[in-house]
Design a protein around this motif. Structure first.
Motif, PDB file in Angstrom:
ATOM      1  N   TRP A   1      45.335  84.896  30.216  1.00  0.00           N
ATOM      2  CA  TRP A   1      44.163  84.585  29.412  1.00  0.00           C
ATOM      3  C   TRP A   1      44.533  83.675  28.259  1.00  0.00           C
ATOM      4  N   ALA A   2      43.698  82.660  28.028  1.00  0.00           N
ATOM      5  CA  ALA A   2      43.926  81.710  26.935  1.00  0.00           C
ATOM      6  C   ALA A   2      42.646  81.582  26.117  1.00  0.00           C
TER       7      ALA A   2
ATOM      8  N   ASP B   1      43.253  89.174  24.623  1.00  0.00           N
ATOM      9  CA  ASP B   1      43.521  89.735  23.298  1.00  0.00           C
ATOM     10  C   ASP B   1      44.853  89.153  22.826  1.00  0.00           C
ATOM     11  N   PRO B   2      44.891  88.548  21.642  1.00  0.00           N
ATOM     12  CA  PRO B   2      46.142  87.915  21.185  1.00  0.00           C
ATOM     13  C   PRO B   2      47.265  88.911  20.918  1.00  0.00           C
TER      14      PRO B   2
ATOM     15  N   MET C   1      52.435  74.382  24.387  1.00  0.00           N
ATOM     16  CA  MET C   1      53.065  75.686  24.580  1.00  0.00           C
ATOM     17  C   MET C   1      52.054  76.824  24.360  1.00  0.00           C
ATOM     18  N   LEU C   2      50.905  76.671  24.983  1.00  0.00           N
ATOM     19  CA  LEU C   2      49.829  77.655  24.881  1.00  0.00           C
ATOM     20  C   LEU C   2      50.238  78.950  25.576  1.00  0.00           C
ATOM     21  N   ALA C   3      50.104  80.052  24.867  1.00  0.00           N
ATOM     22  CA  ALA C   3      50.452  81.365  25.416  1.00  0.00           C
ATOM     23  C   ALA C   3      49.336  81.859  26.326  1.00  0.00           C
TER      24      ALA C   3
ATOM     25  N   VAL D   1      52.246  77.466  28.609  1.00  0.00           N
ATOM     26  CA  VAL D   1      51.991  76.216  29.331  1.00  0.00           C
ATOM     27  C   VAL D   1      51.953  75.058  28.353  1.00  0.00           C
ATOM     28  N   GLU D   2      52.411  73.913  28.821  1.00  0.00           N
ATOM     29  CA  GLU D   2      52.509  72.725  27.972  1.00  0.00           C
ATOM     30  C   GLU D   2      51.164  72.012  27.823  1.00  0.00           C
TER      31      GLU D   2
END
Length: 172
Positions: free
Chosen positions: A156-157, A121-122, A113-115, A130-131
Motif C-alpha cells: 500500500w502506498a 497505515d504508515p 524510494m516510496l515505501a 520503489v523508485e
C-alpha cells in the motif's frame, strides 16, 4: 427605484445563460465522453509496446512522438470516434487510437524510494521500496491509499505519491 436596475441585471444574466455561483455548483455534472459516455477526464494505460501520439484524430495526422513503455498511465481528456486525446504525467498530449489503450489501471510512482506498506497505515511494516518513475499496477484504492503491484512486490502506498489516480477515486 432600485428594482428596475436589479431586474435588468437579472434579465441580462438570464440572457447570457449565467446562473448564480451556488446554483451552478449544485447542478454541475461531471463531463462525459460523447463516444463512450465515460467520465472525462479519466485515467487509462497504454497497452501496446509502442503507441503513436498524433497531432489530430486520424491516421493522416502527423505523429508527434511515440509512447515506448507498456502500461504507461495516461489521462484521457477528449474523445472523437475511435480516437482519444491523452495527456501524460509531464502534460504532453496528443491523439491515440483507442485500440492502443487499456482500462487496466497503472500508476507512476511520483516519490523516490516510496515505501509499500503491508496495510494502508504508515505504522505497518514495509514490504518494499520503489523508485521514482516506476510503473505499478493499481489493484485497489481507499480514500487515501492504493494497493500496488510493482514487479511482483505488493503493498500500500499513499495516493498523493502517485500519478494516474484521482484524489477522490476509489477502487475495489
Amino acid at each position: 427605484m432600485f428594482r428596475r436596475p436589479l431586474i435588468h441585471a437579472l434579465l441580462g444574466l438570464a440572457l447570457l445563460g449565467a446562473m448564480p455561483v451556488g446554483l451552478a455548483a449544485e447542478t454541475a455534472k461531471p463531463e462525459r465522453g460523447p463516444v463512450t459516455n465515460l467520465p472525462l477526464p479519466r485515467y487509462v494505460s497504454v497497452k501496446a509496446a509502442e503507441a503513436n501520439v498524433r497531432r489530430g484524430p486520424s491516421l493522416t495526422h502527423r505523429i508527434d512522438w511515440v509512447f515506448k513503455r507498456r502500461n504507461m498511465p495516461v489521462e484521457i481528456t477528449a474523445e472523437y470516434g475511435h480516437w482519444r486525446r491523452v495527456r501524460d504525467r509531464d502534460g504532453a498530449g496528443g491523439w491515440v487510437h483507442y485500440s492502443l489503450l487499456s482500462g487496466v489501471r497503472h500508476v507512476i510512482v511520483d516519490h523516490d524510494m516510496l515505501a509499500l506498506h503491508v496495510r494502508p497505515d504508515p505504522k505497518t511494516a514495509i514490504s518494499a521500496r520503489v523508485e521514482l518513475g516506476v510503473i505499478a499496477r493499481m489493484e485497489k484504492c481507499t480514500p487515501d491509499w492504493c494497493r500496488l503491484n510493482a514487479g511482483g512486490y505488493r503493498g500500500w502506498a499513499p495516493k498523493d505519491k502517485l500519478w494516474g489516480v484521482k484524489p477522490e477515486e476509489l477502487k475495489d
